[in-house]
Design a protein around this motif. Sequence first.
Motif, PDB file in Angstrom:
ATOM      1  N   HIS A 195      38.689 -36.422  61.679  1.00 63.60           N
ATOM      2  CA  HIS A 195      38.245 -37.025  60.425  1.00 63.60           C
ATOM      3  C   HIS A 195      38.331 -38.552  60.497  1.00 63.60           C
ATOM      4  N   TRP A 196      39.399 -39.071  61.086  1.00 64.96           N
ATOM      5  CA  TRP A 196      39.546 -40.534  61.191  1.00 64.96           C
ATOM      6  C   TRP A 196      38.474 -41.124  62.107  1.00 64.96           C
ATOM      7  N   GLU A 197      38.065 -40.392  63.143  1.00 71.69           N
ATOM      8  CA  GLU A 197      36.981 -40.871  63.989  1.00 71.69           C
ATOM      9  C   GLU A 197      35.673 -40.920  63.203  1.00 71.69           C
ATOM     10  N   TYR A 198      35.480 -39.944  62.329  1.00 73.26           N
ATOM     11  CA  TYR A 198      34.292 -39.962  61.473  1.00 73.26           C
ATOM     12  C   TYR A 198      34.326 -41.191  60.556  1.00 73.26           C
ATOM     13  N   ILE A 199      35.501 -41.476  59.991  1.00 73.16           N
ATOM     14  CA  ILE A 199      35.649 -42.646  59.122  1.00 73.16           C
ATOM     15  C   ILE A 199      35.339 -43.921  59.908  1.00 73.16           C
ATOM     16  N   SER A 200      35.826 -43.999  61.135  1.00 75.77           N
ATOM     17  CA  SER A 200      35.620 -45.190  61.961  1.00 75.77           C
ATOM     18  C   SER A 200      34.138 -45.467  62.182  1.00 75.77           C
ATOM     19  N   GLU A 201      33.345 -44.420  62.324  1.00 80.38           N
ATOM     20  CA  GLU A 201      31.909 -44.590  62.593  1.00 80.38           C
ATOM     21  C   GLU A 201      31.102 -44.786  61.317  1.00 80.38           C
ATOM     22  N   ASN A 202      31.712 -44.597  60.159  1.00 79.91           N
ATOM     23  CA  ASN A 202      30.952 -44.649  58.899  1.00 79.91           C
ATOM     24  C   ASN A 202      31.625 -45.534  57.847  1.00 79.91           C
ATOM     25  N   ILE A 203      32.292 -46.572  58.299  1.00 79.96           N
ATOM     26  CA  ILE A 203      33.055 -47.411  57.368  1.00 79.96           C
ATOM     27  C   ILE A 203      32.171 -48.005  56.285  1.00 79.96           C
ATOM     28  N   LYS A 204      31.056 -48.612  56.682  1.00 82.28           N
ATOM     29  CA  LYS A 204      30.207 -49.271  55.689  1.00 82.28           C
ATOM     30  C   LYS A 204      29.639 -48.269  54.684  1.00 82.28           C
ATOM     31  N   LYS A 205      29.268 -47.109  55.175  1.00 86.44           N
ATOM     32  CA  LYS A 205      28.733 -46.082  54.286  1.00 86.44           C
ATOM     33  C   LYS A 205      29.774 -45.668  53.252  1.00 86.44           C
ATOM     34  N   ILE A 206      31.019 -45.527  53.686  1.00 86.90           N
ATOM     35  CA  ILE A 206      32.093 -45.110  52.778  1.00 86.90           C
ATOM     36  C   ILE A 206      32.448 -46.227  51.803  1.00 86.90           C
TER      37      ILE A 206
END
Length: 923
Positions: free
Chosen positions: A417-428
């Motif tokens: 999940h944290w890897e997903y967050i890392s790749e989608n920071i701006k979107k989040i």
Amino acid sequence: MAAYAALLSLRHIIEQLQHHPRPPICLDQNQVQSLTDNLNFLQEFLEQGYPCVGSGKEAIGVFESRIADAAHAAEDLIETRVVDQILAESTAQASKDITETWVGDQILGGSRKTKNSRMQDRLRRILSTFCGAGSSRSPSTRQNVVAGLDLDKVIQDMGLIKKDVMEIKEKNIGIIEDHLHINSSTLAGAASSRSHLTTRRDAVVGLDELLIEVMDKLTGQQSNLRIIPIVGMGGIGKTTLAKNAYLKFMKHFDIRAWVTVSQNYNVREILIEILLCINKAESRETLSAKSEGELGVRVHQSLWGRRYLIVMDDIWSVEVWDKVQIFFPDNGQGSRVMITTRLSNVASIGSHGVVMGFLNEDKSWDLLCRSVFKEEKDCSPELEEIGKKIAKNCEGLPLSIVVIGGHLAKSKRTREHWEYISENIKKIVNSEDDERCLKVLQLSYNHLPVHLKPCFLYMGVFPEDKKIRVSWLVKLWVSEGFVKPINGKSLDVVSREYLQELCDRNMILVHERGSYGNIKFCKIHDLLRELCLREAEREEFLYVKRPHELTIPQGINTQRRIGIHQRMSEKDYHPYPVLRTLQDVPLVRSLICNFEERLPLLDFRLLRVLKVDDNLLIDNIIQYEYFVEVVFRLVNLRFIAIRSDVPISSVFPSFNLLWNLQTLVVNGGWDVVAPCEIWNMTQLKHVHFDVLELPDPPIGGKDDEFILGNLQTLTDIRNFKCEEEVVKRIPNINKLQISYFVEPQGFLSYRVDNLGHLHKLESLRFYIYSLKMRSVNDMVQNFILPNSLKKLTLMGTCLKWEDMKLKIGLLPNLQVLKLEKESFVGHKWETIEGQFCNLKVLLISLCRDLQWWTTDNNHFPRLEHLHLQGLHKLKEIPSCIGEISTLQSIQLLRCSDEAVISAKQILKEQEDFGNVDLRLVHQ
């Protein structure tokens, strides 16, 4: 905003056609007058920025859209007529040339016939692209956007808009006045809730050092009133810092007040908020009945004789402070006023300010941990590596880190999940908490003056995370028509002032300064770039293809500015390849791209700006030459920046068709000989080639003919003939780079003494490549430089150190002097007093004979940086150099051991004297 940019752009076109020495078309003066009247009214309307609310606000948005559409329609009609006229004349001449060549081929036959036939075929293909013959799309299909439109009809539409605007201004005058003079109980209640301050302290992780600095300023021994501005970008943590300092020292002050200042501030409300904080028993209703003067007297009386602390949070202009500061008495009690602001010019009202920058990687990680884990425990080793990457990708903005931290705190703590967050920071970040981050930054955009909004939105066209060369940026703004003329200033100067304003507002970040203090590179934070893209898309101002988009939307055919910066291979995006989509954008005015494939032959008839970063080598040279020929027939271009890996001199016959070309940049390793027509290109401002040879100007002509009065930059010119006839045709040149290469007859034919007549020249790079010392000496013995020079770079001139006194040392404005390989020869340089009065940067590189340098500290009274490179024989650096009060750094690269030892001794002496700011770098 798109509407204001459209009006400015249309005004530029009209003025250029009216004042051009060779206008391609003539506009009807009645139409010009009607257009100008409407433009003046609508431009003034947008500049006033009426703060309408409710239905008035919606109506203004509708009018902005109508204004943009009408201005664009007028622009399309006028420029289409210009392009059609130029190409029609060019086609007629080209057809005549082809016919004459064909007749000659029939007579001569043989190889010449075959070669010329290929050239004819190529020329026919190019002509068909622009004029319809043999094209896959007919002229009517390509021009359907402007078909049926009439300039008189567009003028009538603009007149109707003007009439409707006048009506809505009259209807909304009461709403506007209420908005500017807040006195309703609803607005008063809103102000009260804004100024309410909880006693809970927010986390100040990463701000500890700044908090200590602020606390020292609050509790210092100075008894006089001190103003403490805290300045930085939105979301940087200004309010958090001020709040923690305020709460920590509440008991230190007799009276405290916290007021949040809205963008549309009101002095009465500010004074009421202060009085409500001072005395909780006060009634808002009672205070609201008093005048501004009465409220001010009450504030002054309440603060007199008491030690007070007032925080004015989020100030948006110096005007706010000017109107309220008169009520704050300097009573000698050690009182303080803290101000938080996003504007650097507001910070200038106090001499004890704090400038907040971005958090480094360690502090970003600490803040993220605090936001995620609170007081529970430290991050597990499994998540630490990816967690640090997440923190780094937030780019040091505390608000972004806190938002991501809050998201992580509420979600599952797994590496996946944290890897997903890392790749989608701006979107989040842009979706979390109802777009909390973008809403904070949106305030900064909303508060921009209207003339800065198009320039800011344009920042989105540049690639993410890239530094932006300012010299490119300001030229692009001018070419786009965003810059409003100001009497007595060039558009380039005004453009740089716009940039400085945006930097002062912390909307654009200064990344690197040049050798004499100018901004050389700038950057924009990713979140602000995201704001640019969103606003630009909403206003249909700019389209930039995002990395996650597999195709370009169908609506791109109405876009006027397009930016694309990633791999565009058709095999990756089949069946909707990006390049194929770009073949139907008839209205596009700007194309800024970074292709990994060759930009195809496209019909951009109205294109103004073409910046193609294309660094790949090409196997099919004919294809690329074909592309370059097409570029030089886009007659509406104002800005060209391309790369050519083949000779392009052959395409220059169409060069004079570019009636309004301002900037021409061609990078590539080929020598280019400019056509004689370049002396007719009166709009040229900036010309850069890797190597360019200028032809002799035409003989004869009128007094103002063949003069490039707008030309400011000319680089890199080979064997520049400094004859008087040439120099007088570039009277306003500001930056010049010239190189001379050895010739059998030597250099005597080049009259470099005439450089002294270039009275606007500020930057000169002068290189000589020759193995014949005598030839060089013959050339430079009459070397004369203008007093206007601020920056001088020499190489290969083989001047004697004694020549420095007469040729360079007395230049009154010189700030940067770079002496590169063999620029000076001789063993000893001895300076004298009264020279180099303004020199800030001195570089000496590969002057191999130099052994002794004799000088005094008052010979370089303003020197800041000394760079020495490749001086293998230098015995020492004069110790008095360290005594120059302005000196900040000494840098040595591949110099003698003796020079390094003397530099270390200088540093030690200065440290002994308490000068800890001097830096020494040596390799």
